[in-house]
Enzyme design. Structure first.
Site, PDB file in Angstrom:
ATOM      1  N   SER A 235       0.838  -1.199   0.000  1.00  0.00           N
ATOM      2  CA  SER A 235       0.000   0.000   0.000  1.00  0.00           C
ATOM      3  C   SER A 235       0.881   1.260   0.000  1.00  0.00           C
ATOM      4  CB  SER A 235      -0.965  -0.057   1.183  1.00  0.00           C
ATOM      5  OG  SER A 235      -2.038   0.825   0.997  1.00  0.00           O
ATOM      6  N   GLU A 354      -9.260  -5.224  -4.948  1.00  0.00           N
ATOM      7  CA  GLU A 354      -8.714  -4.037  -4.285  1.00  0.00           C
ATOM      8  C   GLU A 354      -9.772  -2.946  -4.144  1.00  0.00           C
ATOM      9  OE1 GLU A 354      -5.743  -3.612  -3.085  1.00  0.00           O
ATOM     10  OE2 GLU A 354      -4.343  -4.936  -4.118  1.00  0.00           O
TER      11      GLU A 354
END
Ligand SMILES: *[C@@H]1O[C@H](CO)[C@@H](O)[C@H](O)[C@H]1NC(C)=O
Ligand SMILES: *[C@@H]1O[C@H](CO)[C@@H](O)[C@H](O)[C@H]1NC(C)=O
Ligand SMILES: *[C@@H]1O[C@H](CO)[C@@H](O)[C@H](O)[C@H]1NC(C)=O
Ligand SMILES: *[C@@H]1O[C@H](CO)[C@@H](O)[C@H](O)[C@H]1NC(C)=O
Ligand SMILES: *[C@@H]1O[C@H](CO)[C@@H](O)[C@H](O)[C@H]1NC(C)=O
Ligand SMILES: *[C@@H]1O[C@H](CO)[C@@H](O)[C@H](O)[C@H]1NC(C)=O
Ligand SMILES: *[C@@H]1O[C@H](CO)[C@@H](O)[C@H](O)[C@H]1NC(C)=O
Ligand SMILES: *[C@@H]1O[C@H](CO)[C@@H](O)[C@H](O)[C@H]1NC(C)=O
Length: 561
Positions: A235, A354
């Site tokens: 991330s 996602e």
């Protein structure tokens, strides 16, 4: 079971107790796996530039940890909101006790809950197999946490790498694990013309950079090899790595030699412009009473009580990296189009769904969807929005969460469209783009798609952001993201951990020593993804949503503000 604790808090102690129950499954007879004979109860010692460190022996893992080592002067007082500076003096008396994680940097969000926070947080941790000596020159994994640049810390138990290092010893490919704290939220990324004039933007990224220099100067003292450093992050940690890959083009000193990026690319977090952020800064400056202050607004902000600064800056929302003309020299899409990146072996991937946690919700019509796109990317041209409405049609069977058929989401009948678009913009198109570019630059590239919902994920989430972290770390601790206990979960974790270690050690994930896993093709030979689930390990051609991802790649700045 567990040797002396880093923080001694009740929370940690309870976690250790619970964790003990998991050990037998994951960590079979650790003592028999000792790489070399060692006195496991002695406190390990390392001599770095700033003095002598006294670390911690993790006897049950046969590992040694040096925790909470400062790699910069504390960024407090006059040094608040400035680029980090290397230490100007050695440790007190030349000695430092490095047996506990330091407090983490102040941030906003659940990743910070339960951890002590302090502005004096710029520390680095080193974890190595017991008995490592300077001659060993082990490859180094350099972990950068995520958290949207708003939160996170290296003490986070989800990033406990003891199982990774343990597996590396078992494989005969021992590695060293290094993790750092960097500034986040307002203290790391406050954005204002006044700070731009001083050259003090993107401070959290410069923290990471200084820590990489620290590794170059000091890791040999622990038995690590400064010429074999692999960056590894998820991330915002992966976004950071993408920035380091693009930073200063090809001209920088090589501070790393490989990269693992989980669920990120350089454009995952959009870049606010000075025009949007300066008014937010002014509201903040007013609220703190610093606007128009005699010595200048920044001097006043540097003198604020942390609580005041935190509360007021937080009220102004998130602060994230910006184009600063230095480390982030230009929009990443421009840098990528110009092929200005540091060419190193790359392992990169994303999770199937996602977008499920990020897509705009509550959309029940195409005009709702169009309005949500325009709100999210205000500079997007109408013709682009028109094209996106076609590419992400009102057909739930092709929306995200994928593979869930014609059913719509309870939050909105068009929400699967926005989940799909958001996921592609933030993760998938950049993943494919970087894989292609690095392969074209003749670097080894290994791409994956993680397709295994977490044990307690709902159908609405699917294989969401962060789901792969427990598998990659083989981490059985009962955290927010626990390793599943279903058939195949432990085997999947073992495979992924082993592939990551193999990449860090050998530059290829294929020397993992796990039976029954297909070979992971190099993207240069075959554009494909390793496809992970607990039931099947496969390789797929990397051609999903070909048209969509190719279109997003043409958009450049339209997506980046
Ligand atoms: C990982 O967690 C275990 C169990 O709580 C603990 O014994 C070990 O010290 C931790 N390792 C690191 C590197 O923090
Ligand atoms: C391990 O080291 C400690 C401290 O130096 C020492 O007291 C002890 O005798 C050593 N044990 C072994 C088995 O060498
Ligand atoms: C402390 O260590 C840093 C990082 O290696 C180095 O740059 C600095 O020169 C050292 N300073 C002193 C006084 O030891
Ligand atoms: C900063 O403010 C946020 C939001 O109010 C809070 O959650 C966080 O704990 C604060 N951090 C510190 C270090 O005070
Ligand atoms: C800040 O305060 C000044 C003086 O009260 C006022 O003129 C200005 O509009 C305020 N700015 C913002 C962005 O609130
Ligand atoms: C769309 O429908 C959902 C579910 O009925 C509702 O919660 C949501 O508010 C609706 N959105 C709009 C924009 O009306
Ligand atoms: C783009 O679409 C919006 C919403 O339909 C409209 O208000 C705006 O005028 C359009 N802009 C241009 C340049 O056509
Ligand atoms: C899964 O379980 C963990 C641990 O109880 C919890 O923290 C997390 O929020 C749960 N996730 C979901 C999606 O419910």
């Amino acid at each position: 079971m567990r040797s002396s604790s880093s923080s001694g808090s009740a929370l940690v102690a309870l976690a250790a107790l619970l964790a003990a129950a998991f050990f037998p499954a994951v960590l079979a007879s650790p003592v028999s796996l000792l790489a070399r004979s060692t006195n496991s109860t002695a406190s390990p010692v390392a001599h770095v530039r700033n003095g002598t460190l006294h670390g911690l022996s993790l006897a049950s893992f046969s590992q040694e940890a040096f925790l909470g080592i400062p790699y910069a002067q504390p960024p407090v007082g006059e040094l608040r909101l400035r680029r980090p500076r290397a230490l100007e003096s050695g440790f007190d008396g030349g000695q430092l006790d490095a047996k506990a994680y330091s407090p983490i940097c102040p941030g906003i969000g659940s990743d910070n809950w339960g951890y002590e926070q302090s502005e004096d947080c710029l520390t680095i941790n080193v974890l190595r197999p017991a008995g490592t000596t300077a001659e060993d020159r082990l490859p180094v994994a350099f972990w950068i946490y995520g958290g949207g640049f708003s939160q996170g810390g290296s003490a986070d138990r989800r990033y406990n790498a003891s199982w990774v290092v343990h597996r590396s010893i078992e494989m005969g490919k021992p590695i060293m694990f290094v993790s750092i704290n960097y500034r986040v939220s307002a203290l790391g990324f406050l954005h204002a013309n006044e700070l731009r004039a001083e050259g003090n933007l993107n401070l959290g990224l410069y923290d990471q950079r200084l820590a990489l220099h620290w590794v170059q100067e000091n890791i040999a003292a622990f038995g690590g090899d400064p010429r074999r450093v692999t960056l590894w992050g998820e991330s915002a940690g992966g976004v950071s790595i993408a920035h380091h890959l693009l930073a200063y083009g090809l001209t920088s000193t090589p501070l790393f030699h490989g990269a693992i990026i989980e669920s990120a690319h350089a454009g995952t977090v959009a870049f606010p412009s000075p025009e949007t952020d300066q008014p937010r800064f002014e509201v903040f400056a007013n609220a703190t009473g610093c606007a128009g202050s005699d010595g200048g607004v920044l001097e006043c902000v540097r003198g604020l009580d942390l609580d005041v600064l935190n509360q007021t800056a937080t009220a102004e929302g998130r602060w994230v990296p910006v184009v600063d003309g230095d480390l982030i020299a230009s929009y990443p899409s421009d840098a990528l189009n110009a092929r200005k990146f540091v060419p190193v072996p790359l392992l990169i991937g994303a999770n199937t769904d996602e977008g499920s946690a990020f897509g705009s919700k509550g959309l029940n019509s195409t005009s709702d969807f169009a309005a949500a796109i325009a709100a999210r990317w205000p500079q997007m041209q109408n013709s682009t929005i028109e094209r996106l409405l076609e590419l992400y049609p009102n057909d739930p069977s092709v929306g995200c969460p994928y593979g869930t058929g014609d059913g719509v989401l309870p939050s909105g009948t068009h929400d699967k469209r926005s989940n799909s678009l958001w996921g592609d913009v933030m993760y998938h198109f950049g993943r494919r783009w970087m894989a292609q570019l690095f392969a074209e630059a003749d670097q080894p590239v290994f791409s994956y798609r993680y397709n295994q919902p977490a044990e307690n994920a709902t159908v609405l989430l699917g294989t969401a952001h962060f789901a792969e972290v427990a598998s990659v770390f083989s981490n059985p601790l009962p955290t927010q993201n626990p390793l599943g206990s279903r058939p195949g979960d432990a085997e999947l974790a073992r495979l992924m951990t082993s592939q990551w270690i193999s990449f860090i050690h050998d530059g290829t994930p294929n020397n993992h020593g796990v039976d029954g896993a297909p070979t992971w093709p190099d993207y240069r030979d075959e554009p494909s993804n390793y496809l992970y689930s607990r039931k099947e390990w496969e390789v797929e051609r990397d051609d999903y949503r070909q048209e969509q991802l190719a279109f997003l790649r043409t958009l450049g700045w339209e997506l980046q503000q």
